[in-house]
Design a protein around this motif. Sequence first.
Motif, mmCIF file in Angstrom:
data_model
loop_
_atom_site.group_PDB
_atom_site.id
_atom_site.type_symbol
_atom_site.label_atom_id
_atom_site.label_comp_id
_atom_site.label_asym_id
_atom_site.label_seq_id
_atom_site.Cartn_x
_atom_site.Cartn_y
_atom_site.Cartn_z
ATOM 1 N N UNK A 43 34.053 -52.699 15.164
ATOM 2 C CA UNK A 43 34.522 -53.098 16.487
ATOM 3 C C UNK A 43 34.725 -51.869 17.366
ATOM 4 N N UNK A 44 34.113 -51.897 18.528
ATOM 5 C CA UNK A 44 34.266 -50.844 19.529
ATOM 6 C C UNK A 44 34.960 -51.457 20.741
ATOM 7 N N UNK A 45 36.085 -50.873 21.154
ATOM 8 C CA UNK A 45 36.906 -51.452 22.217
ATOM 9 C C UNK A 45 36.985 -50.495 23.400
ATOM 10 N N UNK A 46 36.739 -51.031 24.600
ATOM 11 C CA UNK A 46 36.914 -50.253 25.826
ATOM 12 C C UNK A 46 38.129 -50.784 26.580
ATOM 13 N N UNK A 47 39.049 -49.904 26.910
ATOM 14 C CA UNK A 47 40.256 -50.277 27.649
ATOM 15 C C UNK A 47 40.033 -50.156 29.148
ATOM 16 N N UNK A 108 46.226 -53.807 12.401
ATOM 17 C CA UNK A 108 46.204 -52.411 11.985
ATOM 18 C C UNK A 108 44.825 -52.050 11.422
ATOM 19 N N UNK A 109 44.232 -50.990 11.945
ATOM 20 C CA UNK A 109 42.955 -50.517 11.445
ATOM 21 C C UNK A 109 41.761 -51.386 11.782
ATOM 22 N N UNK A 110 41.930 -52.338 12.678
ATOM 23 C CA UNK A 110 40.830 -53.271 12.975
ATOM 24 C C UNK A 110 39.779 -52.657 13.890
ATOM 25 N N UNK A 145 43.433 -48.096 15.328
ATOM 26 C CA UNK A 145 42.144 -47.478 14.993
ATOM 27 C C UNK A 145 42.157 -47.105 13.510
ATOM 28 N N UNK A 146 41.136 -47.525 12.768
ATOM 29 C CA UNK A 146 41.178 -47.267 11.323
ATOM 30 C C UNK A 146 40.940 -45.788 11.017
ATOM 31 N N UNK A 147 41.209 -45.397 9.795
ATOM 32 C CA UNK A 147 41.309 -43.986 9.439
ATOM 33 C C UNK A 147 40.031 -43.188 9.663
ATOM 34 N N UNK A 148 38.902 -43.823 9.665
ATOM 35 C CA UNK A 148 37.646 -43.123 9.916
ATOM 36 C C UNK A 148 37.155 -43.372 11.339
ATOM 37 N N UNK A 149 38.005 -43.940 12.158
ATOM 38 C CA UNK A 149 37.639 -44.249 13.535
ATOM 39 C C UNK A 149 37.943 -43.092 14.476
ATOM 40 N N UNK A 211 35.581 -35.227 33.021
ATOM 41 C CA UNK A 211 36.150 -34.628 31.818
ATOM 42 C C UNK A 211 35.990 -35.602 30.641
ATOM 43 N N UNK A 212 35.753 -35.031 29.468
ATOM 44 C CA UNK A 212 35.508 -35.868 28.289
ATOM 45 C C UNK A 212 36.192 -35.276 27.068
ATOM 46 N N UNK A 213 36.774 -36.162 26.286
ATOM 47 C CA UNK A 213 37.498 -35.777 25.084
ATOM 48 C C UNK A 213 37.206 -36.786 23.983
ATOM 49 N N UNK A 214 36.928 -36.278 22.801
ATOM 50 C CA UNK A 214 36.669 -37.135 21.642
ATOM 51 C C UNK A 214 37.545 -36.637 20.499
ATOM 52 N N UNK A 215 38.413 -37.501 19.994
ATOM 53 C CA UNK A 215 39.308 -37.075 18.929
ATOM 54 C C UNK A 215 39.505 -38.182 17.910
ATOM 55 N N UNK A 216 40.091 -37.800 16.780
ATOM 56 C CA UNK A 216 40.394 -38.776 15.741
ATOM 57 C C UNK A 216 41.772 -38.500 15.167
ATOM 58 N N UNK A 217 42.354 -39.541 14.623
ATOM 59 C CA UNK A 217 43.639 -39.403 13.955
ATOM 60 C C UNK A 217 43.401 -39.008 12.498
ATOM 61 N N UNK A 218 44.173 -38.046 12.012
ATOM 62 C CA UNK A 218 43.999 -37.512 10.662
ATOM 63 C C UNK A 218 44.985 -38.199 9.715
ATOM 64 N N UNK A 219 44.479 -38.758 8.622
ATOM 65 C CA UNK A 219 45.385 -39.360 7.643
ATOM 66 C C UNK A 219 46.334 -38.290 7.080
#
Length: 225
Positions: A43-47, A108-110, A145-149, A211-219
């Motif tokens: 699932x890809x979500x745009x806010x 959660x993580x969906x 956002x799931x852990x690999x998202x 401006x553009x930023x791409x990040x992820x949450x680290x377990x």
Amino acid sequence: MGRNKLQRFEENAVNRNVVQPGKEIYEKIKGRWNQFFQNENPLVVELACGRGEFTVGLARVRPANNFIGVDIKGSRIWKGSTTAIAEGMDNVAFLRAQIEQLDQYFDHGEISELWITFPDPRPKDRDEKRRLTSPRFLGMFKKLVHLEGSVHFKTDNTGLFEYTLDHLSGRDDVEVLKMTFDFYDSEWKDLHHGIQTRYEKMFASKGEKIKYLHFEFIPETKRQK
């Protein structure tokens, strides 16, 4: 209320790819998006998707993903909804909801991938909590956002971009993967397939740098001690 707007609301009420108040699925969709799409694709979500140009554009070039545009304005999402239906795209949906309540519609993580595209910068100090990259929202996104998202953020507003970078730099649970103050003069400009929102086209035509930023949450298990 204008006649065209009323007609759009009527069409939203019957369009299957619109999830909104008044539909039975609206109260039951959390954790069931893959059932809604009838597949297990990410699932890809745009806010704050507005008319859905970016949501639909990405769905065209990435058919192996399911795309959901979120906006509170029914008259806006009508455009993306009808475009997707006209093109026979079954990997696109739109959720009419307040972003502050996003965790009522996703488990959660969906979410595999989250896009924050040209949100209201909310420049006044009293509105900080309403900025979509404030600690309040980042905390919610981290759960959804799931852990690999990952999370993508695009804006024309330098103040909001710097505010976001400042907050991310102070967190040990975030890794910035890509960052630029001039997206269209960067090595990543082709990654978005030339897809632009209405606001992006407007800002770019005025000479604003995107401006553009791409990040992820680290377990927690992968964080540096």
